[in-house]
Design a protein around this motif. Structure first.
Motif, PDB file in Angstrom:
ATOM      1  N   THR A  73       1.345   1.234  -4.825  1.00  0.00           N
ATOM      2  CA  THR A  73       2.136   0.576  -4.264  1.00  0.00           C
ATOM      3  C   THR A  73       1.898   0.461  -2.686  1.00  0.00           C
ATOM      4  OG1 THR A  73       3.871   0.914  -5.931  1.00  0.00           O
ATOM      5  CG2 THR A  73       4.902   0.256  -3.893  1.00  0.00           C
ATOM      6  N   THR A  74       1.996   1.587  -1.832  1.00  0.00           N
ATOM      7  CA  THR A  74       1.971   1.693  -0.459  1.00  0.00           C
ATOM      8  C   THR A  74       0.715   0.879   0.087  1.00  0.00           C
ATOM      9  OG1 THR A  74       3.024   3.743  -0.380  1.00  0.00           O
ATOM     10  CG2 THR A  74       1.556   3.070   1.451  1.00  0.00           C
ATOM     11  N   GLU A  75      -0.572   1.044  -0.703  1.00  0.00           N
ATOM     12  CA  GLU A  75      -1.721   0.277  -0.201  1.00  0.00           C
ATOM     13  C   GLU A  75      -1.768  -1.055  -0.384  1.00  0.00           C
ATOM     14  OE1 GLU A  75      -5.630   2.376  -0.639  1.00  0.00           O
ATOM     15  OE2 GLU A  75      -4.330   4.313  -1.331  1.00  0.00           O
ATOM     16  N   LEU A  76      -1.251  -1.723  -1.588  1.00  0.00           N
ATOM     17  CA  LEU A  76      -0.971  -3.067  -1.720  1.00  0.00           C
ATOM     18  C   LEU A  76      -0.201  -3.508  -0.641  1.00  0.00           C
ATOM     19  CD1 LEU A  76      -0.672  -2.965  -5.752  1.00  0.00           C
ATOM     20  CD2 LEU A  76      -2.617  -3.881  -4.210  1.00  0.00           C
ATOM     21  N   ALA A  77       0.815  -2.800  -0.550  1.00  0.00           N
ATOM     22  CA  ALA A  77       1.856  -3.583   0.659  1.00  0.00           C
ATOM     23  C   ALA A  77       1.194  -3.629   1.881  1.00  0.00           C
ATOM     24  CB  ALA A  77       3.269  -2.624   0.668  1.00  0.00           C
ATOM     25  N   GLN A  78       0.567  -2.586   2.294  1.00  0.00           N
ATOM     26  CA  GLN A  78      -0.280  -2.437   3.553  1.00  0.00           C
ATOM     27  C   GLN A  78      -1.251  -3.655   3.707  1.00  0.00           C
ATOM     28  OE1 GLN A  78      -1.787   1.362   3.273  1.00  0.00           O
ATOM     29  NE2 GLN A  78      -0.131   2.451   4.644  1.00  0.00           N
ATOM     30  N   ARG A  79      -1.807  -4.277   2.564  1.00  0.00           N
ATOM     31  CA  ARG A  79      -2.320  -5.612   2.414  1.00  0.00           C
ATOM     32  C   ARG A  79      -1.496  -6.708   2.779  1.00  0.00           C
ATOM     33  NH1 ARG A  79      -7.554  -4.794  -1.597  1.00  0.00           N
ATOM     34  NH2 ARG A  79      -8.150  -2.588  -0.951  1.00  0.00           N
ATOM     35  N   GLY A  80      -0.129  -6.598   2.877  1.00  0.00           N
ATOM     36  CA  GLY A  80       0.465  -7.739   3.157  1.00  0.00           C
ATOM     37  C   GLY A  80       1.058  -8.275   1.575  1.00  0.00           C
ATOM     38  N   ALA A  81       0.778  -7.776   0.607  1.00  0.00           N
ATOM     39  CA  ALA A  81       1.341  -8.113  -0.777  1.00  0.00           C
ATOM     40  C   ALA A  81       2.824  -7.874  -0.905  1.00  0.00           C
ATOM     41  CB  ALA A  81       0.508  -7.682  -2.008  1.00  0.00           C
ATOM     42  N   ASP A  82       3.587  -8.791  -1.750  1.00  0.00           N
ATOM     43  CA  ASP A  82       4.799  -8.394  -2.142  1.00  0.00           C
ATOM     44  C   ASP A  82       4.799  -7.680  -3.475  1.00  0.00           C
ATOM     45  OD1 ASP A  82       6.216  -9.383   0.068  1.00  0.00           O
ATOM     46  OD2 ASP A  82       5.651 -11.605  -0.983  1.00  0.00           O
ATOM     47  N   ILE A  83       5.321  -6.530  -3.555  1.00  0.00           N
ATOM     48  CA  ILE A  83       5.071  -5.589  -4.908  1.00  0.00           C
ATOM     49  C   ILE A  83       6.419  -5.588  -5.656  1.00  0.00           C
ATOM     50  CG2 ILE A  83       4.102  -3.492  -5.524  1.00  0.00           C
ATOM     51  CD1 ILE A  83       2.277  -5.130  -3.618  1.00  0.00           C
ATOM     52  N   VAL A  84       6.106  -5.587  -6.823  1.00  0.00           N
ATOM     53  CA  VAL A  84       7.173  -5.252  -7.977  1.00  0.00           C
ATOM     54  C   VAL A  84       6.572  -3.902  -8.563  1.00  0.00           C
ATOM     55  CG1 VAL A  84       8.117  -5.763 -10.122  1.00  0.00           C
ATOM     56  CG2 VAL A  84       7.728  -7.602  -8.607  1.00  0.00           C
ATOM     57  N   ALA A  85       7.060  -2.719  -8.239  1.00  0.00           N
ATOM     58  CA  ALA A  85       6.619  -1.345  -8.438  1.00  0.00           C
ATOM     59  C   ALA A  85       7.434  -0.922  -9.568  1.00  0.00           C
ATOM     60  CB  ALA A  85       6.865  -0.571  -7.356  1.00  0.00           C
ATOM     61  N   VAL A  86       7.143  -0.626 -11.041  1.00  0.00           N
ATOM     62  CA  VAL A  86       7.923  -0.141 -11.819  1.00  0.00           C
ATOM     63  C   VAL A  86       7.355   1.002 -12.530  1.00  0.00           C
ATOM     64  CG1 VAL A  86       6.553  -1.783 -13.622  1.00  0.00           C
ATOM     65  CG2 VAL A  86       8.997  -1.135 -14.275  1.00  0.00           C
ATOM     66  N   ASP A  87       8.162   1.656 -13.047  1.00  0.00           N
ATOM     67  CA  ASP A  87       7.675   3.091 -13.616  1.00  0.00           C
ATOM     68  C   ASP A  87       8.744   3.549 -14.662  1.00  0.00           C
ATOM     69  OD1 ASP A  87       5.468   5.148 -13.075  1.00  0.00           O
ATOM     70  OD2 ASP A  87       6.991   6.181 -14.050  1.00  0.00           O
ATOM     71  N   ILE A  88       8.299   4.123 -15.518  1.00  0.00           N
ATOM     72  CA  ILE A  88       9.155   4.651 -17.021  1.00  0.00           C
ATOM     73  C   ILE A  88      10.164   5.805 -16.557  1.00  0.00           C
ATOM     74  CG2 ILE A  88       7.768   6.139 -17.924  1.00  0.00           C
ATOM     75  CD1 ILE A  88      10.040   3.869 -19.766  1.00  0.00           C
ATOM     76  N   SER A  89       9.538   6.372 -15.317  1.00  0.00           N
ATOM     77  CA  SER A  89      10.334   7.521 -14.852  1.00  0.00           C
ATOM     78  C   SER A  89      11.252   7.487 -13.552  1.00  0.00           C
ATOM     79  CB  SER A  89       9.216   8.741 -14.519  1.00  0.00           C
ATOM     80  OG  SER A  89       9.744   9.832 -13.543  1.00  0.00           O
ATOM     81  N   PRO A  90      12.363   7.465 -13.624  1.00  0.00           N
ATOM     82  CA  PRO A  90      13.388   7.372 -12.605  1.00  0.00           C
ATOM     83  C   PRO A  90      13.039   8.258 -11.385  1.00  0.00           C
ATOM     84  CG  PRO A  90      14.507   7.241 -14.601  1.00  0.00           C
ATOM     85  CD  PRO A  90      13.250   7.657 -15.003  1.00  0.00           C
ATOM     86  N   SER A  91      12.638   9.502 -11.869  1.00  0.00           N
ATOM     87  CA  SER A  91      12.342  10.624 -10.804  1.00  0.00           C
ATOM     88  C   SER A  91      11.152  10.135 -10.059  1.00  0.00           C
ATOM     89  CB  SER A  91      11.885  11.954 -11.398  1.00  0.00           C
ATOM     90  OG  SER A  91      13.345  12.243 -12.129  1.00  0.00           O
ATOM     91  N   LEU A  92      10.100   9.532 -10.611  1.00  0.00           N
ATOM     92  CA  LEU A  92       8.978   9.300  -9.892  1.00  0.00           C
ATOM     93  C   LEU A  92       9.222   8.052  -9.072  1.00  0.00           C
ATOM     94  CD1 LEU A  92       6.040   9.799 -12.404  1.00  0.00           C
ATOM     95  CD2 LEU A  92       6.521  11.394 -10.545  1.00  0.00           C
ATOM     96  N   VAL A  93      10.106   7.074  -9.513  1.00  0.00           N
ATOM     97  CA  VAL A  93      10.297   5.939  -8.753  1.00  0.00           C
ATOM     98  C   VAL A  93      11.120   6.493  -7.447  1.00  0.00           C
ATOM     99  CG1 VAL A  93      11.691   3.948  -8.671  1.00  0.00           C
ATOM    100  CG2 VAL A  93      10.339   4.252 -10.672  1.00  0.00           C
ATOM    101  N   GLY A  94      11.946   7.467  -7.621  1.00  0.00           N
ATOM    102  CA  GLY A  94      12.796   7.952  -6.459  1.00  0.00           C
ATOM    103  C   GLY A  94      11.756   8.527  -5.391  1.00  0.00           C
ATOM    104  N   HIS A 111      11.698  -0.816  -9.772  1.00  0.00           N
ATOM    105  CA  HIS A 111      12.417  -1.065 -10.966  1.00  0.00           C
ATOM    106  C   HIS A 111      12.074   0.227 -11.841  1.00  0.00           C
ATOM    107  CE1 HIS A 111      13.293  -5.234  -9.981  1.00  0.00           C
ATOM    108  NE2 HIS A 111      12.097  -5.005  -9.448  1.00  0.00           N
ATOM    109  N   THR A 112      12.877   0.639 -12.788  1.00  0.00           N
ATOM    110  CA  THR A 112      12.698   1.731 -13.652  1.00  0.00           C
ATOM    111  C   THR A 112      12.747   0.956 -15.085  1.00  0.00           C
ATOM    112  OG1 THR A 112      13.854   3.386 -12.251  1.00  0.00           O
ATOM    113  CG2 THR A 112      13.748   3.997 -14.656  1.00  0.00           C
TER     114      THR A 112
END
Length: 226
Positions: A73-94, A111-112
């Motif tokens: 997510t971080t590397e994509l955002a550094q390239r200027g993209a708008d990211i929808v970052a989703v994971d099944i784990s709320p802890s990892l999303v946090g 998103h979780t």
């Protein structure tokens, strides 16, 4: 095992059992020699996947499917993209949210839940690193087809390759289950996955990329593109 049952098992493992392990593995904290090989392998795989996309991603909307602790997510955002970052784990999303640099936060929506949810919208590209490795070929093909109908560019993803070592580990996992073991990775043949995807009738063609082997990390990259 069904897609929904596997999804539930993966959620339980990453959100209840392995959060601290993955938080450490995806940081620069000291780890064991075995986990260091996994860390190096994941870094190499992430670099390969990112190489399939343009360096300038301004204006692109990208799904990071299974964002984990947020490195992709971080590397994509550094390239200027708008990211929808989703994971099944709320802890990892946090963890991913807390690690994201303040300057990049306007570019990322976290998103979780299930990465296939229609309300997540449409995308220019999809990145799915190690988020499909627990599913059978038919479920992977259907998941890719679902995403490809909402993606204008390419889907880059990984699976566990069908090697003698991984097959031995797979059968050992089936014969000797442990309550703290991760959900079992299912090894796949790229050719068989390509046939399964073609059978869905979805647009694009599935092709293999490079395999990364680093100690205990063995992973095959693939992509679907028109």
């Amino acid at each position: 095992m069904s897609y929904d049952r596997t999804l539930s098992d993966v959620e339980t493992y990453f959100d209840k059992t392995a959060t601290r392990t993955w938080e450490r593995l995806t940081s620069d904290a000291p780890v064991s020699k075995i986990r260091e090989t996994v860390r190096r392998g994941r870094d190499a795989m992430r670099a390969q996947m990112l190489s399939r996309l343009p360096n300038d991603l301004r204006g692109a909307r990208i799904l990071d499917a299974g964002c984990g602790a947020g490195q992709m997510t971080t590397e994509l955002a550094q390239r200027g993209a708008d990211i929808v970052a989703v994971d099944i784990s709320p802890s990892l999303v946090g963890i991913a949210q807390s690690r994201l640099p303040e300057a990049l936060r306007p570019r990322v929506s976290f998103h979780t839940g299930d990465m296939l949810r229609e309300e997540l919208g449409r995308f220019d590209h999809v990145m799915a690193m190690d988020s499909l490795i627990y599913y059978r070929d038919a479920d992977i093909a259907r998941s890719l087809a679902t995403l490809m109908h909402r993606t204008t560019g390419r889907i880059v993803f990984t699976v566990a390759p069908r090697t003698p070592l991984l097959m031995a580990m797979w059968y050992a996992g089936k014969l000797f289950p442990r309550s703290d073991r991760s959900p079992t990775m299912i090894p796949h043949s790229p050719a068989r996955l390509a046939r399964a995807y073609a059978d869905t009738g979805a647009p694009g063609r599935l092709t293999p990329l490079n395999r990364i082997t680093s100690g205990f990390y063995i992973s095959q990259a693939l992509e679907v593109a028109a």
